[in-house]
Write an enzyme that holds these catalytic residues in place. Structure first.
Site, PDB file in Angstrom:
ATOM      1  N   PRO A   1       0.825  -1.210   0.000  1.00 24.31           N
ATOM      2  CA  PRO A   1       0.000   0.000   0.000  1.00 24.31           C
ATOM      3  C   PRO A   1       0.857   1.256   0.000  1.00 24.31           C
ATOM      4  CG  PRO A   1       0.119  -0.882   2.203  1.00 24.31           C
ATOM      5  CD  PRO A   1       0.796  -1.880   1.309  1.00 24.31           C
ATOM      6  N   GLU A   2       0.292   2.319  -0.497  1.00 27.20           N
ATOM      7  CA  GLU A   2       0.924   3.629  -0.389  1.00 27.20           C
ATOM      8  C   GLU A   2       0.526   4.229   0.968  1.00 27.20           C
ATOM      9  OE1 GLU A   2       2.809   4.910  -2.968  1.00 27.20           O
ATOM     10  OE2 GLU A   2       2.387   3.267  -4.334  1.00 27.20           O
TER      11      GLU A   2
ATOM     12  N   LYS B   1       3.514   2.666   6.577  1.00 29.12           N
ATOM     13  CA  LYS B   1       2.557   1.721   6.010  1.00 29.12           C
ATOM     14  C   LYS B   1       1.993   0.774   7.066  1.00 29.12           C
ATOM     15  CE  LYS B   1       4.767   1.858   1.473  1.00 29.12           C
ATOM     16  NZ  LYS B   1       5.294   1.066   0.346  1.00 29.12           N
TER      17      LYS B   1
ATOM     18  N   ARG C   1      10.541  -4.414  -8.726  1.00 26.82           N
ATOM     19  CA  ARG C   1       9.201  -4.032  -9.154  1.00 26.82           C
ATOM     20  C   ARG C   1       9.277  -3.201 -10.426  1.00 26.82           C
ATOM     21  NH1 ARG C   1       7.028  -1.777  -3.388  1.00 26.82           N
ATOM     22  NH2 ARG C   1       7.772  -3.518  -2.144  1.00 26.82           N
TER      23      ARG C   1
END
Length: 276
Positions: free
Chosen positions: A2-3, A51, A263
């Site tokens: 998640p951001e 996070k 990524r």
């Protein structure tokens, strides 16, 4: 993963629903805490840390515990009216907390654990300054990033030990706004302070409801929601024209030499030349 804005919104939703409420039931669907019963404990607050989500609960004899969760890739917290029908499969629930006013359910959480509140540093003490936290310290964050000058800036920005809250979307978008290729080494980044300021502004602009957007107007508000423009400058826009110069956006992967945290990255080869 998640951001930071997603975690901030989740914490705000949980805090609004649970803070000040007494738990009438708790169900931890992880082996280590399966027998833990927090019925009768009161939720004091829910706060984000990078996070991570920290739900602080107070019990008898001034006991204080923290329910720590991390969403990882698939996790989400949802709030329902008491006894409300869940919108996700029950077998994915990892934590269920019930009050007289609401049910809070954590689905597919990457981490669920309970620690003494006094021991929170054992789980989040390693994190760098939080871009959305009250103690944001850009000088400390820059010092941590520059301590490894050979590391690609795109890798350094995702390292939560440097600064907490940036995920893949914001690292791609912030690098674009600064004209920096994500694979450029930290030592070659001319203005790291501005890059971090851009990332912070993007995060803060998306704390409200609605789809995430990183194209902002001069007042710092997302414009894509109103004007029908693309939501992102480069993220997931491979082969589409750059919104500044028209060059097709490219995609590749970026990670540490051992493949850890590899990524996709998105960038404009014209606006973001690879620095050395």
């Amino acid at each position: 993963m998640p951001e930071g804005d997603s975690v901030w919104r989740a914490a705000a939703q949980l805090h609004n629903a649970l803070a000040g409420q007494k738990l009438i039931a708790s169900d931890f669907r992880v082996p280590r805490f399966a027998t833990l019963n927090l019925a009768g404990w009161t939720v004091a607050e829910v706060v984000p840390r990078g996070k991570h989500l920290l739900m602080r609960v107070h019990g008898p004899d001034e006991q204080k515990l923290t329910i720590h969760s991390h969403l990882k890739m698939e996790g989400v917290w949802q709030v329902y009216p008491p006894g409300g029908r869940w919108r996700k499969p029950g077998f994915t629930a990892r934590c269920v907390l019930r009050t007289a006013a609401a049910d809070a359910v954590g689905f597919s959480l990457g981490i669920v654990e309970v620690v003494r509140t006094a021991d929170e540093d054992s789980i989040v003490g390693h994190l760098g300054p939080d871009l959305l936290g009250p103690g944001w310290d850009p000088a400390e964050a820059e010092q941590r990033i520059r301590s490894a000058p050979e590391v690609p800036i795109g890798v350094a920005l995702l390292d939560q030990r440097n600064l907490a809250g940036i995920g893949n979307i914001y690292r791609c978008e912030a690098c674009f706004l600064s004209g920096v290729h994500p694979a450029s080494p930290v030592s070659a980044v001319p203005d790291l302070g501005t890059l971090m300021t851009d990332a912070k502004q993007l995060l803060e602009a998306n704390l409200g409801p609605g789809r995430r957007m990183t194209i902002l107007n001069p007042r710092g508000m997302p414009v894509g929601r109103m004007a029908g423009r693309p939501g992102y400058w480069v993220y997931r826009r491979e082969h589409q024209p750059c919104l500044k110069c028209g060059t097709p956006i490219r995609r590749t992967v970026l990670g540490r030499p051992n493949g850890e945290e590899e990524r996709d990255i998105y960038f404009c080869p014209h606006c973001q030349p690879l620095l050395s």
